[in-house]
Write a protein that holds these residues in place. Structure first.
Motif, PDB file in Angstrom:
ATOM      1  N   GLU A 312       0.929  -1.280  -0.001  1.00  0.00           N
ATOM      2  CA  GLU A 312      -0.054  -0.002  -0.096  1.00  0.00           C
ATOM      3  C   GLU A 312       0.784   1.294   0.162  1.00  0.00           C
ATOM      4  OE1 GLU A 312      -2.956   0.847  -0.416  1.00  0.00           O
ATOM      5  OE2 GLU A 312      -3.816  -0.983  -0.481  1.00  0.00           O
ATOM      6  N   ALA A 313       0.267   2.330  -0.006  1.00  0.00           N
ATOM      7  CA  ALA A 313       1.184   3.672  -0.075  1.00  0.00           C
ATOM      8  C   ALA A 313       0.227   4.796   0.710  1.00  0.00           C
ATOM      9  CB  ALA A 313       1.258   4.263  -1.375  1.00  0.00           C
ATOM     10  N   SER A 314       0.845   5.511   1.480  1.00  0.00           N
ATOM     11  CA  SER A 314       0.239   6.540   2.041  1.00  0.00           C
ATOM     12  C   SER A 314       0.561   7.854   1.656  1.00  0.00           C
ATOM     13  CB  SER A 314       0.255   6.522   3.451  1.00  0.00           C
ATOM     14  OG  SER A 314       1.734   6.487   3.864  1.00  0.00           O
ATOM     15  N   ILE A 315       0.005   9.313   2.005  1.00  0.00           N
ATOM     16  CA  ILE A 315       0.325  10.413   1.517  1.00  0.00           C
ATOM     17  C   ILE A 315       1.032  11.073   2.442  1.00  0.00           C
ATOM     18  CG2 ILE A 315      -0.697  12.651   1.378  1.00  0.00           C
ATOM     19  CD1 ILE A 315      -0.827  11.011  -1.089  1.00  0.00           C
ATOM     20  N   THR A 316       2.043  11.633   2.200  1.00  0.00           N
ATOM     21  CA  THR A 316       3.123  12.602   3.275  1.00  0.00           C
ATOM     22  C   THR A 316       2.823  14.112   2.685  1.00  0.00           C
ATOM     23  OG1 THR A 316       4.568  10.856   3.789  1.00  0.00           O
ATOM     24  CG2 THR A 316       5.158  13.259   4.038  1.00  0.00           C
ATOM     25  N   VAL A 317       2.659  15.079   3.497  1.00  0.00           N
ATOM     26  CA  VAL A 317       2.266  16.417   2.989  1.00  0.00           C
ATOM     27  C   VAL A 317       3.637  17.050   3.225  1.00  0.00           C
ATOM     28  CG1 VAL A 317       0.734  18.239   3.277  1.00  0.00           C
ATOM     29  CG2 VAL A 317      -0.185  15.970   3.428  1.00  0.00           C
ATOM     30  N   GLY A 318       3.722  18.097   2.176  1.00  0.00           N
ATOM     31  CA  GLY A 318       4.934  19.046   2.769  1.00  0.00           C
ATOM     32  C   GLY A 318       6.110  18.466   2.586  1.00  0.00           C
ATOM     33  N   SER A 319       6.499  17.559   1.749  1.00  0.00           N
ATOM     34  CA  SER A 319       7.923  16.839   1.785  1.00  0.00           C
ATOM     35  C   SER A 319       8.849  17.146   0.709  1.00  0.00           C
ATOM     36  CB  SER A 319       8.004  15.340   2.448  1.00  0.00           C
ATOM     37  OG  SER A 319       7.347  14.903   1.227  1.00  0.00           O
ATOM     38  N   VAL A 320       8.183  17.688  -0.267  1.00  0.00           N
ATOM     39  CA  VAL A 320       9.250  17.642  -1.519  1.00  0.00           C
ATOM     40  C   VAL A 320       8.965  19.153  -2.267  1.00  0.00           C
ATOM     41  CG1 VAL A 320       9.754  16.614  -3.855  1.00  0.00           C
ATOM     42  CG2 VAL A 320       9.005  15.162  -1.825  1.00  0.00           C
ATOM     43  N   PRO A 321      10.117  19.742  -2.426  1.00  0.00           N
ATOM     44  CA  PRO A 321       9.970  20.956  -2.986  1.00  0.00           C
ATOM     45  C   PRO A 321       9.933  20.692  -4.511  1.00  0.00           C
ATOM     46  CG  PRO A 321      12.235  20.827  -2.358  1.00  0.00           C
ATOM     47  CD  PRO A 321      11.462  19.478  -2.043  1.00  0.00           C
ATOM     48  N   ALA A 322      10.105  21.897  -5.471  1.00  0.00           N
ATOM     49  CA  ALA A 322      10.303  21.662  -6.969  1.00  0.00           C
ATOM     50  C   ALA A 322      10.690  22.713  -7.703  1.00  0.00           C
ATOM     51  CB  ALA A 322       8.896  21.220  -7.473  1.00  0.00           C
ATOM     52  N   ARG A 323      11.460  22.891  -8.677  1.00  0.00           N
ATOM     53  CA  ARG A 323      12.097  23.997  -9.262  1.00  0.00           C
ATOM     54  C   ARG A 323      12.593  23.601 -10.516  1.00  0.00           C
ATOM     55  NH1 ARG A 323      17.534  25.575  -9.027  1.00  0.00           N
ATOM     56  NH2 ARG A 323      18.794  24.110  -7.767  1.00  0.00           N
ATOM     57  N   CYS A 324      12.245  24.147 -11.610  1.00  0.00           N
ATOM     58  CA  CYS A 324      12.842  24.102 -12.834  1.00  0.00           C
ATOM     59  C   CYS A 324      14.290  24.570 -13.041  1.00  0.00           C
ATOM     60  CB  CYS A 324      12.080  24.528 -13.980  1.00  0.00           C
ATOM     61  SG  CYS A 324      10.221  23.760 -14.228  1.00  0.00           S
ATOM     62  N   ASP A 325      15.181  24.065 -13.432  1.00  0.00           N
ATOM     63  CA  ASP A 325      16.316  24.548 -13.892  1.00  0.00           C
ATOM     64  C   ASP A 325      16.510  25.306 -15.201  1.00  0.00           C
ATOM     65  OD1 ASP A 325      16.940  22.640 -15.569  1.00  0.00           O
ATOM     66  OD2 ASP A 325      18.922  21.896 -14.439  1.00  0.00           O
ATOM     67  N   PRO A 326      17.387  25.702 -15.541  1.00  0.00           N
ATOM     68  CA  PRO A 326      17.388  26.454 -16.765  1.00  0.00           C
ATOM     69  C   PRO A 326      17.356  25.846 -18.004  1.00  0.00           C
ATOM     70  CG  PRO A 326      19.113  27.702 -15.453  1.00  0.00           C
ATOM     71  CD  PRO A 326      18.769  26.317 -14.712  1.00  0.00           C
ATOM     72  N   ARG A 327      17.769  24.480 -17.999  1.00  0.00           N
ATOM     73  CA  ARG A 327      17.886  23.615 -19.254  1.00  0.00           C
ATOM     74  C   ARG A 327      16.295  22.862 -19.217  1.00  0.00           C
ATOM     75  NH1 ARG A 327      21.023  20.827 -23.410  1.00  0.00           N
ATOM     76  NH2 ARG A 327      19.081  20.405 -24.716  1.00  0.00           N
ATOM     77  N   GLY A 328      15.605  22.734 -18.101  1.00  0.00           N
ATOM     78  CA  GLY A 328      14.334  22.238 -18.304  1.00  0.00           C
ATOM     79  C   GLY A 328      14.261  20.944 -17.536  1.00  0.00           C
ATOM     80  N   PHE A 329      14.887  20.698 -16.623  1.00  0.00           N
ATOM     81  CA  PHE A 329      14.854  19.653 -15.866  1.00  0.00           C
ATOM     82  C   PHE A 329      14.171  20.139 -14.268  1.00  0.00           C
ATOM     83  CE2 PHE A 329      17.977  18.098 -18.557  1.00  0.00           C
ATOM     84  CZ  PHE A 329      17.650  16.887 -18.671  1.00  0.00           C
ATOM     85  N   LEU A 330      13.286  19.111 -13.773  1.00  0.00           N
ATOM     86  CA  LEU A 330      12.532  19.579 -12.680  1.00  0.00           C
ATOM     87  C   LEU A 330      13.509  19.073 -11.311  1.00  0.00           C
ATOM     88  CD1 LEU A 330       9.976  20.771 -11.576  1.00  0.00           C
ATOM     89  CD2 LEU A 330       9.116  18.465 -11.347  1.00  0.00           C
ATOM     90  N   LEU A 331      13.922  19.808 -10.537  1.00  0.00           N
ATOM     91  CA  LEU A 331      14.857  19.533  -9.356  1.00  0.00           C
ATOM     92  C   LEU A 331      14.215  19.531  -8.097  1.00  0.00           C
ATOM     93  CD1 LEU A 331      18.042  21.595 -10.126  1.00  0.00           C
ATOM     94  CD2 LEU A 331      17.380  19.394 -10.984  1.00  0.00           C
ATOM     95  N   ILE A 332      14.441  18.457  -7.317  1.00  0.00           N
ATOM     96  CA  ILE A 332      13.393  18.179  -5.938  1.00  0.00           C
ATOM     97  C   ILE A 332      14.140  18.576  -4.967  1.00  0.00           C
ATOM     98  CG2 ILE A 332      11.676  17.138  -7.228  1.00  0.00           C
ATOM     99  CD1 ILE A 332      12.958  14.427  -6.160  1.00  0.00           C
ATOM    100  N   GLY A 333      15.393  19.078  -4.950  1.00  0.00           N
ATOM    101  CA  GLY A 333      15.959  19.199  -3.459  1.00  0.00           C
ATOM    102  C   GLY A 333      16.871  18.137  -3.137  1.00  0.00           C
ATOM    103  N   ASP A 334      16.946  17.907  -1.765  1.00  0.00           N
ATOM    104  CA  ASP A 334      17.639  16.585  -1.209  1.00  0.00           C
ATOM    105  C   ASP A 334      17.019  15.386  -1.764  1.00  0.00           C
ATOM    106  OD1 ASP A 334      19.404  18.209   0.127  1.00  0.00           O
ATOM    107  OD2 ASP A 334      18.586  18.265   1.882  1.00  0.00           O
ATOM    108  N   PRO A 335      17.454  14.415  -1.999  1.00  0.00           N
ATOM    109  CA  PRO A 335      16.787  13.049  -2.372  1.00  0.00           C
ATOM    110  C   PRO A 335      16.021  12.544  -1.136  1.00  0.00           C
ATOM    111  CG  PRO A 335      19.239  12.866  -2.619  1.00  0.00           C
ATOM    112  CD  PRO A 335      19.124  14.023  -1.991  1.00  0.00           C
ATOM    113  N   PRO A 336      14.496  12.703  -1.568  1.00  0.00           N
ATOM    114  CA  PRO A 336      13.577  12.190  -0.556  1.00  0.00           C
ATOM    115  C   PRO A 336      13.546  10.597  -0.461  1.00  0.00           C
ATOM    116  CG  PRO A 336      12.615  12.168  -2.484  1.00  0.00           C
ATOM    117  CD  PRO A 336      14.028  12.673  -2.995  1.00  0.00           C
ATOM    118  N   GLU A 337      13.092  10.131   0.749  1.00  0.00           N
ATOM    119  CA  GLU A 337      13.204   8.642   1.093  1.00  0.00           C
ATOM    120  C   GLU A 337      11.867   8.041   0.816  1.00  0.00           C
ATOM    121  OE1 GLU A 337      14.187   7.951   5.156  1.00  0.00           O
ATOM    122  OE2 GLU A 337      15.955   9.264   5.084  1.00  0.00           O
ATOM    123  N   LEU A 338      12.143   7.490  -0.510  1.00  0.00           N
ATOM    124  CA  LEU A 338      10.700   7.108  -1.098  1.00  0.00           C
ATOM    125  C   LEU A 338      10.840   5.398  -1.444  1.00  0.00           C
ATOM    126  CD1 LEU A 338       9.569   9.679  -3.506  1.00  0.00           C
ATOM    127  CD2 LEU A 338       8.770   9.152  -1.240  1.00  0.00           C
ATOM    128  N   GLY A 339      12.075   5.251  -1.186  1.00  0.00           N
ATOM    129  CA  GLY A 339      12.585   3.725  -1.515  1.00  0.00           C
ATOM    130  C   GLY A 339      14.000   3.364  -2.435  1.00  0.00           C
TER     131      GLY A 339
END
Length: 374
Positions: A312-339
Motif C-alpha cells: 500500500e501507499a500513504s500520503i505525506t504532505v509538505g515533504s518535496v519542493p520543486a524548481r525548474c532549472d535553466p535547461r528544463g529539468f525539475l529539481l526536487i532538492g535533497d533526495p527524498p526517502e521513497l525507496g
C-alpha cells in the motif's frame, strides 16, 4: 505473498524503464545481452479499431469497477473537495509505461500475464491521480519490450512503431465511444508518454479534438519547447487555470547529474525536422501548475510513500519542493526517502507521479473547473 512479490518486481523493473535516453547514458553490454531480443522481428497483425470494443482489451474503463487499478486511492486518503457530478467529468485516456521485459518477443503478447500485472500496479500509482475528475480509459497494448530501448537495431524502432499503432487504435475507439462534446484529459508515463507525443502530433494537432483537450500530461519523456511543441497542437501550460495545454517534467534530486542525458538528447531530431540540440526541455512544475517556476516543500499537497512491504501507499504532505532549472529539468532538492529505486545521477524518473500525486490531482481538478462550458 504473490501480491508483495509483484510490488517488489514492479519496483525493480521500473529502475530500467526510463526509456532510450536513460539507457544510452547508463546502459552497457550486459543490459543488451539481458534484455534485447535475439529473435527476428515479427510484424504484428494490425488491430482493428473495434477490437477495443472488448472490455478485456482495457486495464481500466468506465464499465470496469471490480479490481480497476485506476480507481485506487492511498490508504486513508479522502478528497477535501466535493466530487464532481458525472456530467461534469472528463474522459481520461492514460497510456501506461513499459512493463514487458522478456526477450522472446519484440512486442508484448496480449496474453502475457506478468507484464499485465505490472501494468496494473503502475496504474494504481499514476492513473489514480485523475479518478476524481474523470473516468479513466487505459488500454492494453502490445508495448515494445524493454530491450527495444536498449539497442540501435532497427527492430527496436519497429517495435515502438507497432506499439504505437495499438495506442492509436485504442484512442480512435475511445474517441468514438465518449460523448462528442466531452472534455478529454490525456496522460501517460515513459513509453506511454512517448506514444502520447506522437498521438498529439498525429490525432490532435489541427483537428477539432484540440478544442476538447483539458490538458495533456506527458510525464517522464523529454519534450523540446522549440522543436516538438509547435507540432503537437496544444500550447504549454503556463498558468494553473489554463486549459488546452501540455505539461511535462523529468524529476531529479540534487545534486542532479544529467549531463550525459543532455548529450544524447542533443543528438536527436524534433518533430519539426530540426535538431533538438541546445533546445530547452518543457519543465512544468506540478506543484504550481505553471512552467519554469519554483515551489517550497510546504506547497506540496502530498507525495505517495509506500509502506515497508510495498502493498500500500500513504500520503505525506509538505515533504518535496520543486524548481525548474535553466535547461528544463525539475529539481526536487535533497533526495527524498521513497525507496531504493532512484536511478543514477539522482534521477527520480520512477517517482515522477508519486512525488506530486496530490498536486497532480488538484491540478487536473483546477483545469477541469476552468475548462470552457460545453
Amino acid at each position: 505473498m504473490a501480491r508483495k512479490f509483484l510490488y517488489f518486481v514492479a519496483g525493480m523493473v521500473i529502475l530500467v524503464l526510463a526509456g532510450a535516453f536513460v539507457y544510452q547514458v547508463y546502459g552497457d553490454d550486459l543490459m543488451e545481452v539481458a534484455f534485447v531480443p535475439d529473435t527476428e522481428f515479427a510484424a504484428q497483425e494490425v488491430l482493428e479499431t473495434n477490437v477495443y470494443a472488448d472490455t478485456a482489451m482495457w486495464l481500466a474503463r468506465p464499465e470496469l469497477v471490480k479490481d480497476n487499478p485506476a480507481l485506487w486511492l492511498p490508504e486513508g486518503y479522502e478528497d477535501s473537495e466535493p466530487a464532481l457530478p458525472e456530467t461534469g467529468k472528463a474522459a481520461v485516456f492514460f497510456v501506461h509505461p513499459t512493463s514487458f521485459l522478456k526477450k522472446d518477443h519484440w512486442n508484448a503478447p496480449l496474453d502475457d500475464e506478468e507484464s499485465q500485472d505490472r501494468a496494473r500496479i503502475f496504474l494504481r500509482g499514476q492513473a489514480s491521480a485523475f479518478n476524481a475528475v474523470g473516468q479513466v480509459w487505459a488500454p492494453r497494448y502490445r508495448q515494445a519490450t524493454l530491450g527495444a530501448f536498449l539497442t540501435e537495431k532497427p527492430e527496436g524502432q519497429r517495435a515502438l512503431d507497432a506499439a504505437y499503432q495499438d495506442v492509436l487504435a485504442a484512442f480512435d475507439y475511445f474517441v468514438g465511444e465518449i460523448p462528442s462534446d466531452q472534455p478529454i484529459i490525456l496522460a501517460g508515463h515513459s513509453q506511454g508518454s512517448l506514444h502520447l507525443t506522437n498521438l498529439l502530433k498525429d490525432r490532435v494537432a489541427g483537428t477539432p479534438l484540440a478544442t476538447r483537450i483539458v490538458a495533456a500530461y506527458v510525464v517522464g519523456w523529454p519534450v523540446s519547447v522549440d522543436t516538438d511543441i509547435p507540432e503537437m497542437g496544444l500550447d504549454i501550460c503556463e498558468a494553473p487555470d489554463q486549459t488546452r495545454c501540455i505539461m511535462a517534467w523529468q524529476s531529479f534530486a540534487e545534486p542532479a547529474d544529467y549531463g550525459r542525458i543532455v548529450k544524447v538528447y542533443d543528438m536527436t531530431i524534433g518533430f519539426n525536422g530540426e535538431p533538438r540540440k541546445d533546445s530547452k526541455l518543457l519543465c512544468s512544475n506540478p506543484v504550481n501548475g505553471d512552467v519554469n517556476s519554483s515551489s517550497p516543500a510546504s506547497a506540496n499537497l502530498g507525495t505517495l510513500v509506500p509502506n515497508d512491504d510495498l502493498s500500500e501507499a500513504s500520503i505525506t504532505v509538505g515533504s518535496v519542493p520543486a524548481r525548474c532549472d535553466p535547461r528544463g529539468f525539475l529539481l526536487i532538492g535533497d533526495p527524498p526517502e521513497l525507496g531504493p529505486y532512484a536511478l543514477p545521477g539522482n534521477n527520480y524518473h520512477v517517482y515522477d507521479y508519486s512525488l506530486f500525486w496530490a498536486n497532480i490531482r488538484a491540478d487536473a481538478r483546477r483545469r477541469m473547473a476552468a475548462f470552457p462550458a460545453r
